[in-house]
Design a protein around this motif. Structure first.
Motif, PDB file in Angstrom:
ATOM      1  N   LEU A  21      -3.729   6.808   1.604  1.00 32.97           N
ATOM      2  CA  LEU A  21      -3.642   6.438   0.197  1.00 32.97           C
ATOM      3  C   LEU A  21      -3.426   4.933   0.018  1.00 32.97           C
ATOM      4  O   LEU A  21      -3.817   4.373  -1.011  1.00 32.97           O
ATOM      5  CB  LEU A  21      -2.553   7.244  -0.497  1.00 32.97           C
ATOM      6  CG  LEU A  21      -2.839   8.748  -0.580  1.00 32.97           C
ATOM      7  CD1 LEU A  21      -1.800   9.456  -1.437  1.00 32.97           C
ATOM      8  CD2 LEU A  21      -4.247   9.030  -1.116  1.00 32.97           C
ATOM      9  N   ALA A  22      -2.835   4.272   1.003  1.00 30.18           N
ATOM     10  CA  ALA A  22      -2.748   2.813   0.946  1.00 30.18           C
ATOM     11  C   ALA A  22      -4.144   2.201   1.014  1.00 30.18           C
ATOM     12  O   ALA A  22      -4.456   1.252   0.283  1.00 30.18           O
ATOM     13  CB  ALA A  22      -1.886   2.292   2.091  1.00 30.18           C
ATOM     14  N   LEU A  23      -4.987   2.745   1.882  1.00 35.03           N
ATOM     15  CA  LEU A  23      -6.367   2.267   1.963  1.00 35.03           C
ATOM     16  C   LEU A  23      -7.116   2.515   0.658  1.00 35.03           C
ATOM     17  O   LEU A  23      -7.863   1.645   0.183  1.00 35.03           O
ATOM     18  CB  LEU A  23      -7.097   2.956   3.121  1.00 35.03           C
ATOM     19  CG  LEU A  23      -6.694   2.517   4.527  1.00 35.03           C
ATOM     20  CD1 LEU A  23      -7.258   3.470   5.574  1.00 35.03           C
ATOM     21  CD2 LEU A  23      -7.174   1.094   4.807  1.00 35.03           C
ATOM     22  N   ARG A  24      -6.887   3.684   0.074  1.00 33.56           N
ATOM     23  CA  ARG A  24      -7.551   3.972  -1.199  1.00 33.56           C
ATOM     24  C   ARG A  24      -7.033   3.040  -2.289  1.00 33.56           C
ATOM     25  O   ARG A  24      -7.809   2.539  -3.103  1.00 33.56           O
ATOM     26  CB  ARG A  24      -7.337   5.434  -1.586  1.00 33.56           C
ATOM     27  CG  ARG A  24      -8.163   5.817  -2.806  1.00 33.56           C
ATOM     28  CD  ARG A  24      -8.178   7.285  -3.097  1.00 33.56           C
ATOM     29  NE  ARG A  24      -8.931   7.531  -4.322  1.00 33.56           N
ATOM     30  CZ  ARG A  24      -9.011   8.683  -4.946  1.00 33.56           C
ATOM     31  NH1 ARG A  24      -8.391   9.743  -4.430  1.00 33.56           N
ATOM     32  NH2 ARG A  24      -9.705   8.823  -6.051  1.00 33.56           N
ATOM     33  N   ALA A  25      -5.733   2.804  -2.314  1.00 30.12           N
ATOM     34  CA  ALA A  25      -5.156   1.883  -3.300  1.00 30.12           C
ATOM     35  C   ALA A  25      -5.692   0.472  -3.115  1.00 30.12           C
ATOM     36  O   ALA A  25      -5.818  -0.290  -4.083  1.00 30.12           O
ATOM     37  CB  ALA A  25      -3.637   1.896  -3.204  1.00 30.12           C
ATOM     38  N   ALA A  26      -6.022   0.134  -1.881  1.00 24.81           N
ATOM     39  CA  ALA A  26      -6.573  -1.182  -1.576  1.00 24.81           C
ATOM     40  C   ALA A  26      -8.050  -1.285  -1.930  1.00 24.81           C
ATOM     41  O   ALA A  26      -8.646  -2.359  -1.784  1.00 24.81           O
ATOM     42  CB  ALA A  26      -6.370  -1.503  -0.100  1.00 24.81           C
ATOM     43  N   GLY A  27      -8.638  -0.185  -2.365  1.00 24.94           N
ATOM     44  CA  GLY A  27     -10.038  -0.188  -2.748  1.00 24.94           C
ATOM     45  C   GLY A  27     -11.007  -0.057  -1.599  1.00 24.94           C
ATOM     46  O   GLY A  27     -12.205  -0.321  -1.743  1.00 24.94           O
ATOM     47  N   VAL A  28     -10.512   0.372  -0.438  1.00 23.70           N
ATOM     48  CA  VAL A  28     -11.376   0.535   0.727  1.00 23.70           C
ATOM     49  C   VAL A  28     -12.262   1.763   0.534  1.00 23.70           C
ATOM     50  O   VAL A  28     -11.778   2.845   0.177  1.00 23.70           O
ATOM     51  CB  VAL A  28     -10.544   0.677   2.013  1.00 23.70           C
ATOM     52  CG1 VAL A  28     -11.420   1.068   3.198  1.00 23.70           C
ATOM     53  CG2 VAL A  28      -9.801  -0.616   2.301  1.00 23.70           C
ATOM     54  N   GLY A  29     -13.552   1.580   0.754  1.00 21.03           N
ATOM     55  CA  GLY A  29     -14.497   2.673   0.581  1.00 21.03           C
ATOM     56  C   GLY A  29     -15.622   2.611   1.593  1.00 21.03           C
ATOM     57  O   GLY A  29     -15.532   1.893   2.612  1.00 21.03           O
ATOM     58  N   GLU A  30     -16.671   3.337   1.317  1.00 19.54           N
ATOM     59  CA  GLU A  30     -17.780   3.488   2.255  1.00 19.54           C
ATOM     60  C   GLU A  30     -18.381   2.133   2.628  1.00 19.54           C
ATOM     61  O   GLU A  30     -18.697   1.317   1.773  1.00 19.54           O
ATOM     62  CB  GLU A  30     -18.855   4.387   1.658  1.00 19.54           C
ATOM     63  CG  GLU A  30     -19.977   4.712   2.618  1.00 19.54           C
ATOM     64  CD  GLU A  30     -20.900   5.806   2.116  1.00 19.54           C
ATOM     65  OE1 GLU A  30     -21.845   6.162   2.846  1.00 19.54           O
ATOM     66  OE2 GLU A  30     -20.671   6.297   0.989  1.00 19.54           O
ATOM     67  N   GLY A  31     -18.497   1.918   3.933  1.00 23.75           N
ATOM     68  CA  GLY A  31     -19.122   0.701   4.437  1.00 23.75           C
ATOM     69  C   GLY A  31     -18.195  -0.486   4.577  1.00 23.75           C
ATOM     70  O   GLY A  31     -18.582  -1.505   5.173  1.00 23.75           O
ATOM     71  N   ASP A  32     -16.975  -0.398   4.058  1.00 16.94           N
ATOM     72  CA  ASP A  32     -16.042  -1.516   4.175  1.00 16.94           C
ATOM     73  C   ASP A  32     -15.519  -1.636   5.612  1.00 16.94           C
ATOM     74  O   ASP A  32     -15.402  -0.634   6.324  1.00 16.94           O
ATOM     75  CB  ASP A  32     -14.852  -1.343   3.230  1.00 16.94           C
ATOM     76  CG  ASP A  32     -15.231  -1.576   1.772  1.00 16.94           C
ATOM     77  OD1 ASP A  32     -16.163  -2.355   1.524  1.00 16.94           O
ATOM     78  OD2 ASP A  32     -14.594  -0.966   0.893  1.00 16.94           O
ATOM     79  N   VAL A  33     -15.174  -2.847   5.988  1.00 19.35           N
ATOM     80  CA  VAL A  33     -14.607  -3.113   7.312  1.00 19.35           C
ATOM     81  C   VAL A  33     -13.092  -3.220   7.188  1.00 19.35           C
ATOM     82  O   VAL A  33     -12.575  -3.879   6.283  1.00 19.35           O
ATOM     83  CB  VAL A  33     -15.180  -4.409   7.911  1.00 19.35           C
ATOM     84  CG1 VAL A  33     -14.445  -4.798   9.193  1.00 19.35           C
ATOM     85  CG2 VAL A  33     -16.674  -4.261   8.186  1.00 19.35           C
ATOM     86  N   VAL A  34     -12.391  -2.556   8.111  1.00 19.25           N
ATOM     87  CA  VAL A  34     -10.927  -2.626   8.166  1.00 19.25           C
ATOM     88  C   VAL A  34     -10.521  -2.996   9.587  1.00 19.25           C
ATOM     89  O   VAL A  34     -10.934  -2.339  10.549  1.00 19.25           O
ATOM     90  CB  VAL A  34     -10.287  -1.277   7.768  1.00 19.25           C
ATOM     91  CG1 VAL A  34      -8.763  -1.357   7.908  1.00 19.25           C
ATOM     92  CG2 VAL A  34     -10.673  -0.884   6.345  1.00 19.25           C
ATOM     93  N   PHE A  35      -9.718  -4.051   9.713  1.00 17.12           N
ATOM     94  CA  PHE A  35      -9.189  -4.428  11.019  1.00 17.12           C
ATOM     95  C   PHE A  35      -7.971  -3.574  11.345  1.00 17.12           C
ATOM     96  O   PHE A  35      -7.107  -3.353  10.495  1.00 17.12           O
ATOM     97  CB  PHE A  35      -8.770  -5.898  11.042  1.00 17.12           C
ATOM     98  CG  PHE A  35      -9.908  -6.875  10.894  1.00 17.12           C
ATOM     99  CD1 PHE A  35     -11.210  -6.519  11.208  1.00 17.12           C
ATOM    100  CD2 PHE A  35      -9.674  -8.172  10.446  1.00 17.12           C
ATOM    101  CE1 PHE A  35     -12.259  -7.412  11.077  1.00 17.12           C
ATOM    102  CE2 PHE A  35     -10.703  -9.080  10.311  1.00 17.12           C
ATOM    103  CZ  PHE A  35     -12.004  -8.700  10.624  1.00 17.12           C
ATOM    104  N   CYS A  36      -7.902  -3.129  12.594  1.00 11.16           N
ATOM    105  CA  CYS A  36      -6.842  -2.211  13.023  1.00 11.16           C
ATOM    106  C   CYS A  36      -6.470  -2.528  14.475  1.00 11.16           C
ATOM    107  O   CYS A  36      -7.361  -2.803  15.286  1.00 11.16           O
ATOM    108  CB  CYS A  36      -7.365  -0.772  12.920  1.00 11.16           C
ATOM    109  SG  CYS A  36      -6.270   0.515  13.549  1.00 11.16           S
ATOM    110  N   PRO A  37      -5.193  -2.512  14.825  1.00 13.40           N
ATOM    111  CA  PRO A  37      -4.839  -2.732  16.234  1.00 13.40           C
ATOM    112  C   PRO A  37      -5.459  -1.652  17.114  1.00 13.40           C
ATOM    113  O   PRO A  37      -5.529  -0.485  16.716  1.00 13.40           O
ATOM    114  CB  PRO A  37      -3.314  -2.617  16.244  1.00 13.40           C
ATOM    115  CG  PRO A  37      -2.887  -2.746  14.830  1.00 13.40           C
ATOM    116  CD  PRO A  37      -4.010  -2.225  13.998  1.00 13.40           C
ATOM    117  N   THR A  38      -5.882  -2.040  18.280  1.00 13.65           N
ATOM    118  CA  THR A  38      -6.407  -1.032  19.199  1.00 13.65           C
ATOM    119  C   THR A  38      -5.280  -0.288  19.898  1.00 13.65           C
ATOM    120  O   THR A  38      -5.418   0.884  20.231  1.00 13.65           O
ATOM    121  CB  THR A  38      -7.359  -1.662  20.229  1.00 13.65           C
ATOM    122  OG1 THR A  38      -8.027  -0.621  20.949  1.00 13.65           O
ATOM    123  CG2 THR A  38      -6.631  -2.589  21.195  1.00 13.65           C
TER     124      THR A  38
END
Length: 369
Positions: free
Chosen positions: A66-83
């Protein structure tokens, strides 16, 4: 649970704080879905960490989603994440049909490497959000990461699932980004058996998260839904456990620190045994005591030796870019996370351990060495 020594198991308060709040839920018949315990758990957690608002949810994974959704992240967006993290950090990126790009760690923090993050920004200037993790209760190098996110006008989400009670420069982890998440899974420093929390100073966004988490039910006499919703809210009984656990958080952090210091005293003189890093700006909760091994025994040798004595331990998280599901996504960095996985071992860090348990663990390690 017998005589088994656990890695990190649930630990209810000796004072019975949890049962007091659960009993109140039963006596008032506010069993589910919501009630006073949920409202007060949100308020008490927000007050504790210094955030303006919080939403109690069914898991830390739900909170990241829900944080990602609140941030407006959607289809095709790039999100950086620790491996170097648990898959629950990365999975919600896929839930939103977005694309993860995995970022390496550094040896100074074991968390997201600012240099690798800067390289990723150059490679993917269109990135929508960054998720940073405070691994094993160790704070990431937040000043540098925040600077890069602000420079690139990108939303920052803190996965503080393992770091409740950890401070970065005197401030609670989970409160530096636009959104912070905590987990109360059974193995965390405090637990509600299962559950999570999203915190933010953006009160309107948190209210929206609560709306989405309760099936996006519109204000109407009939059941009406204008947006996609989720069944992500925490129950009133579970929240009661959380309220009781908050009262002993400081005790749990102190116990975890004592465990870490015992291991360091007993094992740091062994050649090739190195402990997780320490930084002057980091005041960790020591959720797990983690070592890297570069000596006669390898991590899985020690895991098997401990298991033979009915002692639970486990490897460091396997990096996401090495996972079968995620290995086709891009990775930015060198081999730091791979080396930490190859050489890392999480020692039992259960807050119910007594002196003889710690001695038993240390004895097994020394004998194998």
């Amino acid at each position: 649970m017998g005589d088994r020594i656990y890695l990190s198991s649930p630990h209810m308060s000796d004072e019975g704080y949890e049962m007091k709040f659960v009993k109140e839920a039963f006596e008032t018949n506010w069993i589910a879905p919501l009630g006073e315990n949920v409202n007060e758990f949100e308020n008490e957690l927000a007050d504790l960490v210094g955030s303006k608002s919080a939403a109690a949810l069914s898991s830390g994974t739900a909170a990241i989603h829900l944080a990602l959704r609140a941030a407006g992240v959607g289809e095709g967006d790039v999100v950086f994440c620790p491996t170097l993290t648990f898959s629950a950090t990365a999975n919600p990126i896929i839930y939103q049909n977005a694309t993860p790009v995995f970022i390496d760690s550094n040896y100074e923090t074991w968390n997201m490497c600012p240099k690798a993050l800067e390289e990723a920004f150059r490679k993917y200037p269109q990135v929508k959000a960054v998720i940073v993790v405070h691994l094993y209760g160790l704070s990431a190098d937040m000043d540098k990461i925040i600077e890069l996110c602000q420079k690139n006008n990108v939303i920052l989400i803190e996965d503080a699932a393992e770091s409740l009670g950890t401070y970065y420069k005197g401030k609670h982890t989970g409160t530096f980004g636009d959104y912070g998440i905590f987990s109360f899974n059974g193995n965390k420093i405090i637990t509600t058996s299962g559950g999570g929390m999203l915190v933010s100073n953006n009160e309107k966004k948190v209210a929206k998260v609560r709306f989405w988490a309760t099936q996006s039910r519109d204000v109407a006499r009939h059941y009406q839904h204008s947006e996609l919703g989720y069944n992500y809210r925490m129950s009133n009984v579970v929240a009661g456990i959380g309220r009781g656990q908050l009262k002993v958080l400081d005790q749990r952090v102190q116990k975890k620190k004592n465990i870490y210091e015992y291991y360091k005293k007993e094992l740091s003189s062994l050649p090739g045994v190195n402990f997780m890093p320490s930084n002057v700006w980091d005041n960790p909760n020591y959720w797990l005591s983690v070592v890297t091994l570069n000596g006669p025994a390898r991590p899985f040798d020690l895991i098997e030796a401990l298991e033979a004595e009915n002692i639970e331990s486990r490897p460091v998280w396997k990096p996401m870019h090495l996972q079968p599901y995620f290995n086709h996504y891009d990775y930015v960095g060198t081999d730091v996370s791979e080396k930490l996985f190859e050489n890392g071992l999480c020692l039992p860090s259960d807050t119910k351990m007594v002196e003889k348990d710690l001695e038993k663990v240390a004895k097994v390690v020394k004998e194998l060495w």
